[in-house]
Scaffold this motif. Sequence first.
Motif, PDB file in Angstrom:
ATOM      1  N   ALA A   1       0.856  -1.153  -0.117  1.00 36.18           N
ATOM      2  CA  ALA A   1       0.062  -0.039  -0.032  1.00 36.18           C
ATOM      3  C   ALA A   1       0.738   1.424  -0.053  1.00 36.18           C
ATOM      4  CB  ALA A   1      -0.714  -0.024   1.202  1.00 36.18           C
ATOM      5  N   HIS A   2       2.305   1.166   0.532  1.00 37.83           N
ATOM      6  CA  HIS A   2       3.025   2.274   0.551  1.00 37.83           C
ATOM      7  C   HIS A   2       4.280   2.266  -0.411  1.00 37.83           C
ATOM      8  CE1 HIS A   2       0.525   3.929   3.707  1.00 37.83           C
ATOM      9  NE2 HIS A   2       0.544   2.746   4.199  1.00 37.83           N
TER      10      HIS A   2
ATOM     11  N   THR B   1       0.609   4.168  -5.582  1.00 37.12           N
ATOM     12  CA  THR B   1      -0.262   3.125  -5.400  1.00 37.12           C
ATOM     13  C   THR B   1      -1.640   3.589  -5.706  1.00 37.12           C
ATOM     14  OG1 THR B   1      -0.343   3.498  -2.984  1.00 37.12           O
ATOM     15  CG2 THR B   1       1.314   1.854  -3.708  1.00 37.12           C
ATOM     16  N   LYS B   2      -1.857   4.760  -5.698  1.00 39.52           N
ATOM     17  CA  LYS B   2      -3.160   5.180  -6.263  1.00 39.52           C
ATOM     18  C   LYS B   2      -3.554   5.100  -7.516  1.00 39.52           C
ATOM     19  CE  LYS B   2      -3.624   8.501  -2.212  1.00 39.52           C
ATOM     20  NZ  LYS B   2      -2.592   8.789  -1.836  1.00 39.52           N
ATOM     21  N   LYS B   3      -2.533   5.244  -8.471  1.00 43.96           N
ATOM     22  CA  LYS B   3      -2.536   5.257  -9.981  1.00 43.96           C
ATOM     23  C   LYS B   3      -2.026   4.066 -10.685  1.00 43.96           C
ATOM     24  CE  LYS B   3      -2.455  10.266  -9.894  1.00 43.96           C
ATOM     25  NZ  LYS B   3      -1.750  11.608 -10.487  1.00 43.96           N
TER      26      LYS B   3
ATOM     27  N   GLU C   1       6.273   5.070  -2.217  1.00 44.94           N
ATOM     28  CA  GLU C   1       5.627   6.626  -1.512  1.00 44.94           C
ATOM     29  C   GLU C   1       6.617   7.437  -1.208  1.00 44.94           C
ATOM     30  OE1 GLU C   1       4.084   7.119   2.869  1.00 44.94           O
ATOM     31  OE2 GLU C   1       2.601   6.028   1.502  1.00 44.94           O
TER      32      GLU C   1
ATOM     33  N   GLU D   1       1.705   9.239  -4.943  1.00 46.80           N
ATOM     34  CA  GLU D   1       0.518   8.803  -5.665  1.00 46.80           C
ATOM     35  C   GLU D   1       0.698   7.525  -6.555  1.00 46.80           C
ATOM     36  OE1 GLU D   1      -2.308  10.924  -5.825  1.00 46.80           O
ATOM     37  OE2 GLU D   1      -1.222  11.892  -4.111  1.00 46.80           O
TER      38      GLU D   1
END
Length: 163
Positions: free
Chosen positions: A36-37, A47-49, A40, A45
């Motif tokens: 999840a990180h 892991t969000k994209k 980072e 951004e």
Amino acid sequence: MSLIIGRVWKFGDNVNTDEIIPGKYLRSKDVQIFAAHAMEGINPEFTKKFRFGDIIVAGTNFGCGSSREQAPLALKYAGVSCVIAKSFARIFFRNAINIGLPLIEVDIECQEGDKVKVDLAKGEVIISEKGTFKGNKLPDFLLEILNDGGLVAHRKKVNKEQN
């Protein structure tokens, strides 16, 4: 596993293990927290994209810094299908093989978002409009470890075959 296809996430030289997985997450042993990180420390951004199966392309000395195995674990469990770099830090390279994260040393010309094909068996990367880039082919015994899912899975397989 010899052919891997994915979309490029591009990074520069000297991406260190603290950028791959910041130290504040290392108190956990949960690989999903690492995932999840992932990245980072250099791209909040990511892991969000990021999409499962995407490929990281970097410059020289990828994975430098500490010898933490959590760095390749974060990438693997985030869904990175392969890491392409001009060169890798030695301990990151070995940790990646040990946990079953495919990687290849090759200098390619690409842009973020490009679709690339990695042929680990041939040691090359193919980009439709730009051609084929020849890299360092992994020795067969390392390809076998990767194909088996990492060193532990490989040893279990070998031990089972020997018994």
